[in-house]
Design a protein around this motif. Structure first.
Motif, PDB file in Angstrom:
ATOM      1  N   LEU A  75       0.826  -1.214   0.000  1.00 35.41           N
ATOM      2  CA  LEU A  75       0.000   0.000   0.000  1.00 35.41           C
ATOM      3  C   LEU A  75       0.858   1.261   0.000  1.00 35.41           C
ATOM      4  N   GLU A  76       1.970   1.229   0.724  1.00 31.38           N
ATOM      5  CA  GLU A  76       2.874   2.381   0.744  1.00 31.38           C
ATOM      6  C   GLU A  76       3.599   2.537  -0.592  1.00 31.38           C
ATOM      7  N   LEU A  77       4.078   1.430  -1.140  1.00 27.08           N
ATOM      8  CA  LEU A  77       4.826   1.448  -2.395  1.00 27.08           C
ATOM      9  C   LEU A  77       3.987   1.985  -3.554  1.00 27.08           C
ATOM     10  N   THR A  78       2.719   1.623  -3.584  1.00 29.62           N
ATOM     11  CA  THR A  78       1.840   2.017  -4.691  1.00 29.62           C
ATOM     12  C   THR A  78       1.109   3.335  -4.454  1.00 29.62           C
ATOM     13  N   GLY A  79       1.157   3.845  -3.239  1.00 26.59           N
ATOM     14  CA  GLY A  79       0.417   5.062  -2.913  1.00 26.59           C
ATOM     15  C   GLY A  79      -1.055   4.797  -2.626  1.00 26.59           C
ATOM     16  N   ALA A  80      -1.452   3.539  -2.640  1.00 27.48           N
ATOM     17  CA  ALA A  80      -2.862   3.187  -2.434  1.00 27.48           C
ATOM     18  C   ALA A  80      -3.298   3.377  -0.979  1.00 27.48           C
ATOM     19  N   LYS A  81      -2.353   3.494  -0.084  1.00 24.79           N
ATOM     20  CA  LYS A  81      -2.692   3.673   1.334  1.00 24.79           C
ATOM     21  C   LYS A  81      -3.602   4.885   1.542  1.00 24.79           C
ATOM     22  N   ALA A  82      -3.440   5.883   0.701  1.00 23.94           N
ATOM     23  CA  ALA A  82      -4.208   7.126   0.848  1.00 23.94           C
ATOM     24  C   ALA A  82      -5.702   6.961   0.580  1.00 23.94           C
ATOM     25  N   VAL A  83      -6.101   5.908  -0.129  1.00 25.98           N
ATOM     26  CA  VAL A  83      -7.519   5.785  -0.493  1.00 25.98           C
ATOM     27  C   VAL A  83      -8.319   4.900   0.461  1.00 25.98           C
ATOM     28  N   PHE A  84      -7.648   4.286   1.442  1.00 29.61           N
ATOM     29  CA  PHE A  84      -8.322   3.376   2.361  1.00 29.61           C
ATOM     30  C   PHE A  84      -8.435   3.959   3.761  1.00 29.61           C
ATOM     31  N   ALA A  85      -9.480   3.569   4.476  1.00 28.06           N
ATOM     32  CA  ALA A  85      -9.583   3.823   5.913  1.00 28.06           C
ATOM     33  C   ALA A  85      -8.838   2.663   6.573  1.00 28.06           C
ATOM     34  N   ILE A  86      -7.714   2.964   7.224  1.00 29.34           N
ATOM     35  CA  ILE A  86      -6.839   1.918   7.779  1.00 29.34           C
ATOM     36  C   ILE A  86      -6.776   2.081   9.293  1.00 29.34           C
ATOM     37  N   HIS A  87      -6.862   0.929   9.987  1.00 32.73           N
ATOM     38  CA  HIS A  87      -6.865   0.917  11.445  1.00 32.73           C
ATOM     39  C   HIS A  87      -5.845  -0.089  11.955  1.00 32.73           C
ATOM     40  N   GLU A  88      -5.267   0.197  13.096  1.00 32.80           N
ATOM     41  CA  GLU A  88      -4.259  -0.686  13.699  1.00 32.80           C
ATOM     42  C   GLU A  88      -4.838  -2.056  14.035  1.00 32.80           C
ATOM     43  N   THR A  89      -6.083  -2.091  14.485  1.00 32.79           N
ATOM     44  CA  THR A  89      -6.716  -3.339  14.899  1.00 32.79           C
ATOM     45  C   THR A  89      -8.153  -3.391  14.383  1.00 32.79           C
ATOM     46  N   VAL A  90      -8.713  -4.586  14.396  1.00 32.45           N
ATOM     47  CA  VAL A  90     -10.127  -4.736  14.044  1.00 32.45           C
ATOM     48  C   VAL A  90     -10.984  -3.983  15.044  1.00 32.45           C
ATOM     49  N   GLU A  91     -10.620  -4.068  16.315  1.00 33.61           N
ATOM     50  CA  GLU A  91     -11.382  -3.379  17.362  1.00 33.61           C
ATOM     51  C   GLU A  91     -11.412  -1.872  17.135  1.00 33.61           C
ATOM     52  N   ALA A  92     -10.278  -1.308  16.686  1.00 34.44           N
ATOM     53  CA  ALA A  92     -10.230   0.128  16.398  1.00 34.44           C
ATOM     54  C   ALA A  92     -11.136   0.477  15.233  1.00 34.44           C
ATOM     55  N   ALA A  93     -11.183  -0.378  14.223  1.00 38.16           N
ATOM     56  CA  ALA A  93     -12.071  -0.148  13.077  1.00 38.16           C
ATOM     57  C   ALA A  93     -13.526  -0.201  13.504  1.00 38.16           C
ATOM     58  N   ILE A  94     -13.861  -1.158  14.342  1.00 37.18           N
ATOM     59  CA  ILE A  94     -15.242  -1.267  14.845  1.00 37.18           C
ATOM     60  C   ILE A  94     -15.609  -0.031  15.657  1.00 37.18           C
ATOM     61  N   ALA A  95     -14.701   0.419  16.505  1.00 39.16           N
ATOM     62  CA  ALA A  95     -14.969   1.596  17.322  1.00 39.16           C
ATOM     63  C   ALA A  95     -15.159   2.846  16.473  1.00 39.16           C
ATOM     64  N   THR A  96     -14.413   2.939  15.376  1.00 31.70           N
ATOM     65  CA  THR A  96     -14.526   4.100  14.484  1.00 31.70           C
ATOM     66  C   THR A  96     -15.872   4.129  13.786  1.00 31.70           C
ATOM     67  N   ASP A  97     -16.340   2.958  13.389  1.00 37.45           N
ATOM     68  CA  ASP A  97     -17.582   2.906  12.642  1.00 37.45           C
ATOM     69  C   ASP A  97     -18.784   2.642  13.542  1.00 37.45           C
ATOM     70  N   GLY A  98     -18.513   2.283  14.794  1.00 35.38           N
ATOM     71  CA  GLY A  98     -19.493   1.862  15.761  1.00 35.38           C
ATOM     72  C   GLY A  98     -20.747   2.584  15.818  1.00 35.38           C
TER      73      GLY A  98
END
Length: 98
Positions: A75-98
């Motif tokens: 994702l870093e090499l291609t620059g694609a990291k910028a287009v995704f919502a990325i979270h350290e853990t699944v729990e963090a992703a759930i909390a963000t969208d909760g």
């Protein structure tokens, strides 16, 4: 909300079908756990990008969680990291969208 995670080598076609089915269910959010992915190439990246676009078209929030080293590198090499919502853990992703 749906959380998906798989390990091992998979045919990208079968992964696309599985993710398409999940997006078609129209959950509020789709979280892809990538913590156990030990290899990811352009096919895997394409799968993630296509799923992100399908999710957006369907009003589904799309998140990547627990990126493994190879996925993070791609994702870093291609620059694609910028287009995704990325979270350290699944729990963090759930909390963000909760």
């Amino acid at each position: 909300m749906r959380t998906v995670g798989r390990s091992g080598h998979r045919d990208p076609g079968s992964g696309q079908e599985a993710l398409d089915l999940l997006v078609a269910e129209r959950p509020r959010a789709l979280i892809v756990d990538l913590g156990r992915v030990d290899f990811c190439d352009s096919s895997g990246l394409n799968l993630l990008l296509q799923t992100r676009m399908a999710a957006a078209d369907g009003g589904v929030s799309f998140h990547l969680a627990a990126l493994s080293g190879p996925v993070q590198h791609l994702l870093e090499l291609t620059g694609a990291k910028a287009v995704f919502a990325i979270h350290e853990t699944v729990e963090a992703a759930i909390a963000t969208d909760g």
